[in-house]
Scaffold this active site. Sequence first.
Site, PDB file in Angstrom:
ATOM      1  N   ARG A 282       0.875  -1.175   0.000  1.00 20.91           N
ATOM      2  CA  ARG A 282       0.000   0.000   0.000  1.00 20.91           C
ATOM      3  C   ARG A 282       0.913   1.226   0.000  1.00 20.91           C
ATOM      4  O   ARG A 282       1.464   1.616   1.019  1.00 20.91           O
ATOM      5  CB  ARG A 282      -0.883  -0.069   1.250  1.00 20.91           C
ATOM      6  CG  ARG A 282      -1.975   0.955   1.306  1.00 20.91           C
ATOM      7  CD  ARG A 282      -1.759   1.931   2.418  1.00 20.91           C
ATOM      8  NE  ARG A 282      -1.860   1.313   3.728  1.00 20.91           N
ATOM      9  CZ  ARG A 282      -1.279   1.825   4.800  1.00 20.91           C
ATOM     10  NH1 ARG A 282      -0.561   2.921   4.723  1.00 20.91           N
ATOM     11  NH2 ARG A 282      -1.390   1.236   5.959  1.00 20.91           N
ATOM     12  N   HIS A 286      -3.371   4.825   4.269  1.00 18.62           N
ATOM     13  CA  HIS A 286      -4.375   3.792   4.559  1.00 18.62           C
ATOM     14  C   HIS A 286      -5.744   4.308   4.109  1.00 18.62           C
ATOM     15  O   HIS A 286      -6.443   3.677   3.331  1.00 18.62           O
ATOM     16  CB  HIS A 286      -4.391   3.439   6.046  1.00 18.62           C
ATOM     17  CG  HIS A 286      -5.585   2.644   6.413  1.00 18.62           C
ATOM     18  ND1 HIS A 286      -5.737   1.327   6.037  1.00 18.62           N
ATOM     19  CD2 HIS A 286      -6.729   2.988   7.033  1.00 18.62           C
ATOM     20  CE1 HIS A 286      -6.922   0.902   6.433  1.00 18.62           C
ATOM     21  NE2 HIS A 286      -7.547   1.887   7.042  1.00 18.62           N
ATOM     22  N   TYR A 295       4.406   6.254  11.135  1.00 17.62           N
ATOM     23  CA  TYR A 295       4.763   4.893  11.558  1.00 17.62           C
ATOM     24  C   TYR A 295       5.591   4.098  10.557  1.00 17.62           C
ATOM     25  O   TYR A 295       6.018   3.000  10.846  1.00 17.62           O
ATOM     26  CB  TYR A 295       3.499   4.095  11.934  1.00 17.62           C
ATOM     27  CG  TYR A 295       2.442   4.056  10.843  1.00 17.62           C
ATOM     28  CD1 TYR A 295       2.546   3.163   9.783  1.00 17.62           C
ATOM     29  CD2 TYR A 295       1.342   4.917  10.880  1.00 17.62           C
ATOM     30  CE1 TYR A 295       1.582   3.131   8.789  1.00 17.62           C
ATOM     31  CE2 TYR A 295       0.372   4.893   9.882  1.00 17.62           C
ATOM     32  CZ  TYR A 295       0.497   4.000   8.842  1.00 17.62           C
ATOM     33  OH  TYR A 295      -0.454   3.963   7.861  1.00 17.62           O
TER      34      TYR A 295
HETATM   35  C1  LIG Z   1     -14.089  -5.058  12.575  1.00 19.40           C
HETATM   36  C2  LIG Z   1     -13.245  -3.818  12.369  1.00 19.40           C
HETATM   37  N1  LIG Z   1     -12.224  -3.577  13.210  1.00 19.40           N
HETATM   38  C3  LIG Z   1     -11.447  -2.484  13.028  1.00 19.40           C
HETATM   39  C4  LIG Z   1     -11.718  -1.615  12.011  1.00 19.40           C
HETATM   40  C5  LIG Z   1     -10.837  -0.389  11.786  1.00 19.40           C
HETATM   41  N2  LIG Z   1     -10.033  -0.651  10.596  1.00 19.40           N
HETATM   42  C6  LIG Z   1     -10.362  -0.135   9.407  1.00 19.40           C
HETATM   43  S1  LIG Z   1      -9.326  -0.611   8.206  1.00 19.40           S
HETATM   44  C7  LIG Z   1      -8.345  -1.457   9.285  1.00 19.40           C
HETATM   45  C8  LIG Z   1      -7.093  -2.153   8.814  1.00 19.40           C
HETATM   46  C9  LIG Z   1      -7.368  -3.132   7.726  1.00 19.40           C
HETATM   47  O1  LIG Z   1      -6.175  -3.572   7.174  1.00 19.40           O
HETATM   48  P1  LIG Z   1      -6.157  -4.690   6.085  1.00 19.40           P
HETATM   49  O2  LIG Z   1      -7.228  -5.693   6.332  1.00 19.40           O
HETATM   50  O3  LIG Z   1      -4.769  -5.203   5.972  1.00 19.40           O
HETATM   51  O4  LIG Z   1      -6.591  -3.966   4.740  1.00 19.40           O
HETATM   52  P2  LIG Z   1      -5.943  -2.729   4.005  1.00 19.40           P
HETATM   53  O5  LIG Z   1      -6.686  -1.521   4.534  1.00 19.40           O
HETATM   54  O6  LIG Z   1      -4.487  -2.708   4.310  1.00 19.40           O
HETATM   55  O7  LIG Z   1      -6.225  -2.916   2.563  1.00 19.40           O
HETATM   56  C10 LIG Z   1      -8.866  -1.387  10.561  1.00 19.40           C
HETATM   57  C11 LIG Z   1      -8.256  -2.007  11.743  1.00 19.40           C
HETATM   58  C12 LIG Z   1     -12.809  -1.897  11.161  1.00 19.40           C
HETATM   59  N3  LIG Z   1     -13.119  -1.121  10.128  1.00 19.40           N
HETATM   60  N4  LIG Z   1     -13.548  -3.014  11.354  1.00 19.40           N
END
Ligand SMILES: Cc1ncc(C[n+]2csc(CCOP(=O)(O)OP(=O)(O)O)c2C)c(N)n1
Length: 386
Positions: A282, A286, A295
């Site tokens: 990425r 984010h 970070y």
């Molecule tokens: C159940 C839940 N927990 C926490 C969050 C907050 N949150 C949003 S995106 C994210 C990280 C997701 O990372 P990843 O699955 O690796 O996908 P990426 O965004 O890197 O594509 C988090 C913790 C959420 N949206 N839903």
Amino acid sequence: MSPRSANSTASTAPVENRPVRVDSNSVETIDLGRVEVIRVLDEKGRVVDAALEPGLPDDELLRLYRGMVRSRRFDQRMLAMQRQGEMGTFAPGLGQEATQIGQVYPMRPTDWYSPSYRSIGAQVWRGWTMEQLLLLWAGYFEGFAIPEVANELPFSIVIGSHVPVATGVAMGIKVRKDDAVVVTNFGDGASSQGVVAEAFNFAAVYKAPIVFIVESNGWAISTPLEKQAGNTVLAARGVGFGIPAVRVDGNDVLGMIAACTRAIDHARSGRGPYLVEAVTYRMSLHTTADDPKVYRKDEEVKTWEGKCPILRFESYLKSRDVLDDDAIARINEEIEAEVIAARDRFRELAVARPEEIFDFVYEQLPAELREQKAEYLERLKRKGVQ
Ligand SMILES: Cc1ncc(C[n+]2csc(CCOP(=O)(O)OP(=O)(O)O)c2C)c(N)n1
């Protein structure tokens, strides 16, 4: 004195350490080792595995290139609009264009796509118009209307929650003896969610026609992959669930097509689910609410800039005389014009209706909310907002 405390001497006595007679070294451990990353093109766009080259005609190669460029330029425009207050929070896909286009390319319109929120480029490929996605991310009701040109499911912000839904759809397809497959993608962070494990297990047990694509892009917001996965080779998870899996360079669109074609064919032929781990990065934020400089190190980002999926594919196409610098400039201009036209259409359609926050909660608004709504609209009028 209770019966428990009467026995207190026995329960607090140290447990005798009995000698173990098993030779623990003779117990075999499953080697979680590293699974090879497959790719067709190396980082300079040179063919390293001709056997996996999909053999696409030039016009199809150019269609792939345009799909990736469209994804990037749309993303950049959305970011500019967000910074100017015209767009809501969204999750850019910069650097993941090959992962996105490569996973949807082998799909049929009748297959079901259940995407994560970071799949804007793939959604455009599947037939979502850019103005509709702009409306969606800007929070307009109309943006949520699913296009009829392909079988699309809405994405979810609750991470991983769309994955069991996708498995459910695949189980339904199987019951109906349909020949469609479901493709669903999610991040490495989502792969730590319990519901994703449940989705894997149901799919494996019921041999559901589904392809799981984990986009391992290094970070789940500020949490690096190493801090959330005991085995960072996420393809290895397939083994435990009885799901065949492959690990692929997610920045190589031809590698993605090779892996996903295999996975989709497998699911379509009734052999059950398949897991594709796309190793990517990425490169941008984010979401627009994030500052990755807090970070992660610039050098890490620089390393991945050198693996850019679009530049790599450009080199490959140039080496095949399918593309040259003039054509690259022309395609970029054409696509930029498309993106601007979509932005302009969005501006016409994006008519603010603040009263909507009251309108979709109850079928009949209770008296108290009716009053609040009237008061709110009156206040907006006084401030000249409406
Ligand atoms: C159940 C839940 N927990 C926490 C969050 C907050 N949150 C949003 S995106 C994210 C990280 C997701 O990372 P990843 O699955 O690796 O996908 P990426 O965004 O890197 O594509 C988090 C913790 C959420 N949206 N839903």
